[in-house]
Structure formats: structure tokens, C-alpha cells
Design a protein around this motif. Structure first.
Motif, PDB file in Angstrom:
ATOM      1  N   VAL A 185     -12.093  49.124  39.691  1.00  0.00           N
ATOM      2  CA  VAL A 185     -11.006  49.073  40.679  1.00  0.00           C
ATOM      3  C   VAL A 185     -10.422  50.476  40.823  1.00  0.00           C
ATOM      4  O   VAL A 185      -9.617  50.912  40.002  1.00  0.00           O
ATOM      5  N   PRO A 186     -10.824  51.218  41.852  1.00  0.00           N
ATOM      6  CA  PRO A 186     -10.338  52.596  42.010  1.00  0.00           C
ATOM      7  C   PRO A 186      -8.852  52.642  42.357  1.00  0.00           C
ATOM      8  O   PRO A 186      -8.330  51.767  43.046  1.00  0.00           O
ATOM      9  N   VAL A 187      -8.190  53.671  41.850  1.00  0.00           N
ATOM     10  CA  VAL A 187      -6.772  53.898  42.132  1.00  0.00           C
ATOM     11  C   VAL A 187      -6.622  55.338  42.603  1.00  0.00           C
ATOM     12  O   VAL A 187      -7.161  56.265  41.990  1.00  0.00           O
ATOM     13  N   SER A 188      -5.897  55.546  43.682  1.00  0.00           N
ATOM     14  CA  SER A 188      -5.736  56.886  44.243  1.00  0.00           C
ATOM     15  C   SER A 188      -4.496  57.573  43.690  1.00  0.00           C
ATOM     16  O   SER A 188      -3.588  56.926  43.145  1.00  0.00           O
ATOM     17  N   THR A 189      -4.454  58.889  43.856  1.00  0.00           N
ATOM     18  CA  THR A 189      -3.276  59.658  43.457  1.00  0.00           C
ATOM     19  C   THR A 189      -2.045  59.181  44.213  1.00  0.00           C
ATOM     20  O   THR A 189      -0.944  59.094  43.649  1.00  0.00           O
ATOM     21  N   GLU A 190      -2.222  58.854  45.496  1.00  0.00           N
ATOM     22  CA  GLU A 190      -1.095  58.381  46.305  1.00  0.00           C
ATOM     23  C   GLU A 190      -0.525  57.075  45.754  1.00  0.00           C
ATOM     24  O   GLU A 190       0.697  56.870  45.759  1.00  0.00           O
ATOM     25  N   GLN A 191      -1.397  56.193  45.266  1.00  0.00           N
ATOM     26  CA  GLN A 191      -0.922  54.933  44.697  1.00  0.00           C
ATOM     27  C   GLN A 191      -0.122  55.168  43.417  1.00  0.00           C
ATOM     28  O   GLN A 191       0.901  54.521  43.184  1.00  0.00           O
ATOM     29  N   VAL A 192      -0.594  56.103  42.589  1.00  0.00           N
ATOM     30  CA  VAL A 192       0.132  56.415  41.353  1.00  0.00           C
ATOM     31  C   VAL A 192       1.488  57.027  41.682  1.00  0.00           C
ATOM     32  O   VAL A 192       2.518  56.658  41.099  1.00  0.00           O
ATOM     33  N   ALA A 193       1.510  57.964  42.623  1.00  0.00           N
ATOM     34  CA  ALA A 193       2.762  58.614  43.008  1.00  0.00           C
ATOM     35  C   ALA A 193       3.750  57.600  43.587  1.00  0.00           C
ATOM     36  O   ALA A 193       4.958  57.662  43.311  1.00  0.00           O
ATOM     37  N   ALA A 194       3.241  56.660  44.373  1.00  0.00           N
ATOM     38  CA  ALA A 194       4.110  55.638  44.960  1.00  0.00           C
ATOM     39  C   ALA A 194       4.682  54.725  43.875  1.00  0.00           C
ATOM     40  O   ALA A 194       5.862  54.337  43.928  1.00  0.00           O
ATOM     41  N   TYR A 195       3.857  54.386  42.881  1.00  0.00           N
ATOM     42  CA  TYR A 195       4.343  53.532  41.790  1.00  0.00           C
ATOM     43  C   TYR A 195       5.370  54.276  40.940  1.00  0.00           C
ATOM     44  O   TYR A 195       6.346  53.686  40.465  1.00  0.00           O
ATOM     45  N   ALA A 196       5.153  55.585  40.754  1.00  0.00           N
ATOM     46  CA  ALA A 196       6.127  56.396  40.023  1.00  0.00           C
ATOM     47  C   ALA A 196       7.463  56.421  40.766  1.00  0.00           C
ATOM     48  O   ALA A 196       8.533  56.278  40.157  1.00  0.00           O
ATOM     49  N   LYS A 197       7.411  56.595  42.079  1.00  0.00           N
ATOM     50  CA  LYS A 197       8.639  56.629  42.885  1.00  0.00           C
ATOM     51  C   LYS A 197       9.379  55.299  42.800  1.00  0.00           C
ATOM     52  O   LYS A 197      10.616  55.257  42.747  1.00  0.00           O
ATOM     53  N   GLN A 198       8.618  54.212  42.772  1.00  0.00           N
ATOM     54  CA  GLN A 198       9.206  52.872  42.690  1.00  0.00           C
ATOM     55  C   GLN A 198       9.768  52.581  41.300  1.00  0.00           C
ATOM     56  O   GLN A 198      10.815  51.927  41.170  1.00  0.00           O
ATOM     57  N   SER A 199       9.097  53.083  40.262  1.00  0.00           N
ATOM     58  CA  SER A 199       9.422  52.690  38.885  1.00  0.00           C
ATOM     59  C   SER A 199      10.351  53.652  38.163  1.00  0.00           C
ATOM     60  O   SER A 199      11.200  53.223  37.367  1.00  0.00           O
ATOM     61  N   TYR A 200      10.190  54.946  38.400  1.00  0.00           N
ATOM     62  CA  TYR A 200      10.982  55.937  37.674  1.00  0.00           C
ATOM     63  C   TYR A 200      12.345  56.110  38.334  1.00  0.00           C
ATOM     64  O   TYR A 200      12.674  57.156  38.894  1.00  0.00           O
ATOM     65  N   VAL A 201      13.141  55.056  38.262  1.00  0.00           N
ATOM     66  CA  VAL A 201      14.506  55.071  38.782  1.00  0.00           C
ATOM     67  C   VAL A 201      15.452  54.672  37.650  1.00  0.00           C
ATOM     68  O   VAL A 201      15.057  54.022  36.680  1.00  0.00           O
ATOM     69  N   LYS A 202      16.693  55.077  37.777  1.00  0.00           N
ATOM     70  CA  LYS A 202      17.661  54.890  36.696  1.00  0.00           C
ATOM     71  C   LYS A 202      17.782  53.436  36.258  1.00  0.00           C
ATOM     72  O   LYS A 202      17.963  53.142  35.070  1.00  0.00           O
ATOM     73  N   GLU A 203      17.679  52.523  37.215  1.00  0.00           N
ATOM     74  CA  GLU A 203      17.854  51.104  36.905  1.00  0.00           C
ATOM     75  C   GLU A 203      16.726  50.541  36.047  1.00  0.00           C
ATOM     76  O   GLU A 203      16.868  49.472  35.449  1.00  0.00           O
ATOM     77  N   ASN A 204      15.591  51.240  35.981  1.00  0.00           N
ATOM     78  CA  ASN A 204      14.434  50.785  35.196  1.00  0.00           C
ATOM     79  C   ASN A 204      14.314  51.483  33.851  1.00  0.00           C
ATOM     80  O   ASN A 204      13.356  51.233  33.115  1.00  0.00           O
ATOM     81  N   ILE A 205      15.253  52.372  33.533  1.00  0.00           N
ATOM     82  CA  ILE A 205      15.078  53.277  32.394  1.00  0.00           C
ATOM     83  C   ILE A 205      16.125  53.020  31.318  1.00  0.00           C
ATOM     84  O   ILE A 205      17.309  52.818  31.605  1.00  0.00           O
TER      85      ILE A 205
END
Length: 438
Positions: A185-205
Motif C-alpha cells: 500500500v504506497p503512501v505519498s509524501t503529501e499524505q504524510v504531510a497532510a496527516y502531520a498537519k491534522q495530527s500535530y496540533v495542541k489538542e492531540n499532544i
């Protein structure tokens, strides 16, 4: 006999006084918010510090298969201020250890270092969250090779295969998502960056630190984590349990047989009787070269000294998975699996006072040991912070364990057996039983 009983009584008294004097101070976390992020810290007086960032971004929350694992592998690659080489060299020069870990619920970034180096590592972890560079060349050159090594290792590890299979059978999606990225299942750099933007927020940390001065940590978090953006917290969808059986052929004379049942959630706290049930079944020995006195240990030893059987209760925010893992010569797996299931049935019908006392003592020791172990406690504390806004109190856990009765443990065992099991057989599967044959 009298001398032994007197010695045991004196030991118990000393242990009680030691717990009262030191337990709370050693294990209690101070919790507050800094820069909009939940922080839990304690100062145990050691010359070293453990600093962990727990992010609600594990495989159960991923937007596409494998993206959480690859995001974890992007940690400590190049940021906007530091190259990966510079990060590595600076950490080595200071004498520190950096780590990243993926679990089903969290990505955990960690650093262990001399306590005077707290400013550097607080800044570095803040950079990783807010300023990692998700470049197209980093994914194939650095991230994918690291992820593929872990994936290949897991495919040659029957315990890892069993754990992943049990979760897929038990929950299908969410907690049932594969833990690691697969080459299919290939994953692109754009998908990783988008998941980082979604996940690396103060409310998740959540930040969990041991061996730090609270005021100093607060100042540094406010300074270096202020650039982490705000966003929506990842929501925990209610997990539904299914169950089923899977058979994975694997070329080995050693068979592996895992049985799972729906367990209990970690939030607001794990029912004490489940912890005691796990200790009662046990499987591992406190004495080297001995099967021990646990019910599973004795059941395995009755089949063969080559058989090992272990109980485990994995807990998550909203549910859990209680499992029994059996390994040994394939020809002996059917008998060992039957003996293990009978051991659970035995507990469901009767628990002796002596067995209960031993299990409670072992569960208490495990609770204290986990609270004192820095790396073991980080995810548990982070999960509690993100789910409830507070750190777990080991003293409350121990008090609950001391109140567990035989009846509660029996009911917990019966509840497990009332559910459809999840079963994974790995090895020469044509020689292994199905659950209804046990």
C-alpha cells in the motif's frame, strides 16, 4: 514455620511503611497546561531527564494505511532549522538518546538526557512537531527503508504477527488497522504531510517529563511549543468487538497460538479485577528456570517444560484486548491450548484465597513498577491526559487492587468466556486446533 511467618509479617510491615513514605512522592505527576498543551511532570531527583511527547496519532486514527507509521519515521529527520545529520551529531555529543515509537493509539517521541540539557531537547521536540520538512527525497531515501526494516522484522516475528492478527479479528478497523506500513500500500509524501498537519496540533499532544524542575519546564514549553498549531482533537470512535479465527502458515517446528477476548478500557481506569485476573493467570515466572506458581505456568508445565503460556491485558482509551499466548513444539500446542482454556474456566468457577492473595501482590508490584519506569509510564500518562485531562494515580490503583474479591475475579473470567474469541494460529496450522475443538 513460626519464624517464617514472623519474617513475612515484618517484611509486609516494612513494605507498607515504605510505600506510605515514598510511593506518592515517587509516582505523582503535576498536571497543567502550557502553550495550550497538557503537561505532566515529576522530579524524582535523578541526574537524568526523560522527556516524551505523546501524540494521539497512532494507527487507529490514520487517514490511509501506513501513514501513521511513516509519520513516526519522519521524526528527527530534517527540520527547517536542523538537518538529520546535525540532530544525530548534537544528540551524540551531548550523550543523549532519541527515540520514536508507533502504537495503536499514539506516536511517542522521546529523549533521555542529562537534566542540564533540558533547554536543547525541549526546543528540538517542539521543532519536530511544528517544523519538520516533509520532502520528496526523504521518504524514499530515509523513511521508507526504516519502516520496511520494521515491517520485515514483524513478518518474521510470530508474536508480532499474532498481535496484529488478533487486533484485526477483534476490531476489524480502527484498533484493527495494521500497526505498520506495508509495501503493498504506497503512501505519498503529501499524505504524510497532510496527516502531520491534522495530527500535530495542541489538542492531540501531551508532554510527559520525569526528572525536571516544573517551573523550568513550563518556561521552556511556553517558549518552544508556542508555534505548534491548534486544531481538532482526533476523536475516539467507539470500538466494536467481533472475534473470529485466522490461520497463518509459517515454516517452523515451533507453533504459536493466541486467544483473545474483549477486555476493559484504560479510561477512566482499568477495573482492578482485570489486572488481578491477568496476574492470576500469569505465565511468566518470578524465578529463573522455574514455571512459577501461576495458573497458566502450571498448566503449561503439565504439558511440557518446552511450552510457554502468557496472559496479557492490552488496554486502550475505550476498550481492551485480553489475550493468552501459547508457544512451543507444534505437536504439543493442541494439549497446551486446551489446558490454557481450562485454566481460565477454572478461575471462572473458583479462586482460592491463596491464589487471590498472590495475584493481588503481583498486580500491585506491576502497578508500582510501571509507574516508576519512565518509558513504560509515558504512554499511560499521556493517554490519561488526552482522555481525561489528568494523570493516573498509582495509589488509587493499588487501593482498588486491595479491594478485589474472588467473586469479582470469577465474574471477570466468566465474562471473557461468554464472548466469541479471536484466535490466531501461526506455524504448521494443519496440526493446530480450532477453538471449538478445545
Amino acid at each position: 514455620m513460626f519464624a517464617l511467618n514472623k519474617q513475612a509479617t515484618m517484611l509486609a510491615a516494612r513494605r507498607t511503611m515504605a510505600t506510605a513514605a515514598h510511593g506518592s512522592a515517587a509516582s505523582s505527576f503535576a498536571v497543567r497546561k502550557q502553550a495550550g498543551i497538557l503537561v505532566a511532570s515529576r522530579d524524582d531527583g535523578r541526574p537524568t531527564t526523560s522527556l516524551s511527547v505523546v501524540i494521539r496519532a497512532g494507527s487507529r486514527f490514520e487517514s490511509s494505511p501506513g501513514v501513521a507509521h511513516l509519520l513516526e519515521k519522519f521524526a528527527f529527520q530534517s527540520t527547517e532549522k536542523r538537518s538529520a545529520l546535525r540532530i544525530t551529531r548534537e544528540a551524540e555529543l551531548i550523550g543523549a538518546t532519541l527515540s520514536s515509537q508507533i502504537t495503536r493509539e499514539h506516536i511517542i517521541l522521546g529523549a533521555q538526557f542529562l537534566r542540564e540539557d533540558l533547554p536543547y531537547f525541549t526546543q528540538l521536540l517542539g521543532e519536530v512537531l511544528a517544523h519538520t520538512k516533509y520532502t520528496h527525497y526523504t521518504l524514499p531515501e530515509s523513511v521508507l527503508p526504516l519502516a520496511q526494516v520494521e515491517y520485515k522484522a514483524s513478518q518474521h516475528s510470530p508474536p508480532a504477527l499474532a498481535a496484529d492478527t488478533l487486533h484485526q479479528l477483534a476490531f476489524r478497523r480502527g484498533l484493527g488497522n495494521p500497526l505498520l506500513a506495508t509495501p503493498t500500500v504506497p503512501v505519498s509524501t503529501e499524505q504524510v504531510a497532510a496527516y502531520a498537519k491534522q495530527s500535530y496540533v495542541k489538542e492531540n499532544i501531551a508532554i510527559v517529563a520525569t526528572g525536571v524542575d516544573q517551573a523550568r519546564l513550563d518556561q521552556l514549553v511556553s517558549e518552544h511549543f508556542s508555534s505548534v498549531p491548534s486544531g481538532a482533537q482526533a476523536q475516539v470512535s467507539e470500538s466494536k468487538y467481533f472475534g473470529g479465527e485466522a490461520r497463518l502458515p509459517y515454516r517452523s517446528s515451533i507453533g504459536h497460538f493466541a486467544i483473545g477476548f474483549p477486555g476493559a478500557a484504560a479510561s477512566p481506569h482499568v477495573p482492578a479485577e482485570m489486572a488481578v485476573l491477568g496476574a492470576l493467570l500469569g505465565g511468566s515466572s518470578s524465578i529463573k528456570w522455574s514455571p512459577g506458581n501461576s495458573i497458566l505456568g502450571q498448566a503449561a508445565a503439565s504439558v511440557s517444560p518446552q511450552i510457554k503460556a502468557l496472559a496479557n491485558h492490552g488496554t486502550y482509551t475505550d476498550t481492551g484486548l485480553f489475550s493468552i499466548y501459547i508457544m512451543g513444539p507444534t505437536a504439543q500446542i493442541p494439549q497446551a491450548a486446551k489446558a490454557s482454556v481450562n485454566a481460565l474456566k477454572q478461575i471462572a468457577s473458583k479462586v482460592s484465597a491463596e491464589d487471590l492473595k498472590r495475584a493481588i501482590a503481583q498486580a500491585k508490584f506491576a502497578a508500582y513498577a510501571a509507574a516508576e519506569e519512565r518509558t513504560l509510564s509515558a504512554e499511560a500518562v499521556g493517554r490519561s491526559l488526552l482522555a481525561e485531562g489528568k494523570a493516573p494515580a498509582v495509589e488509587e490503583t493499588v487501593q482498588a487492587l486491595e479491594k478485589v474479591t474472588a467473586d469479582k475475579v470469577q465474574k471477570a473470567a466468566k465474562k471473557l468466556l461468554d464472548n466469541k474469541p479471536s484466535v490466531a494460529a501461526i506455524g504448521e496450522t494443519h496440526k493446530m486446533p480450532f477453538f471449538d475443538e478445545l
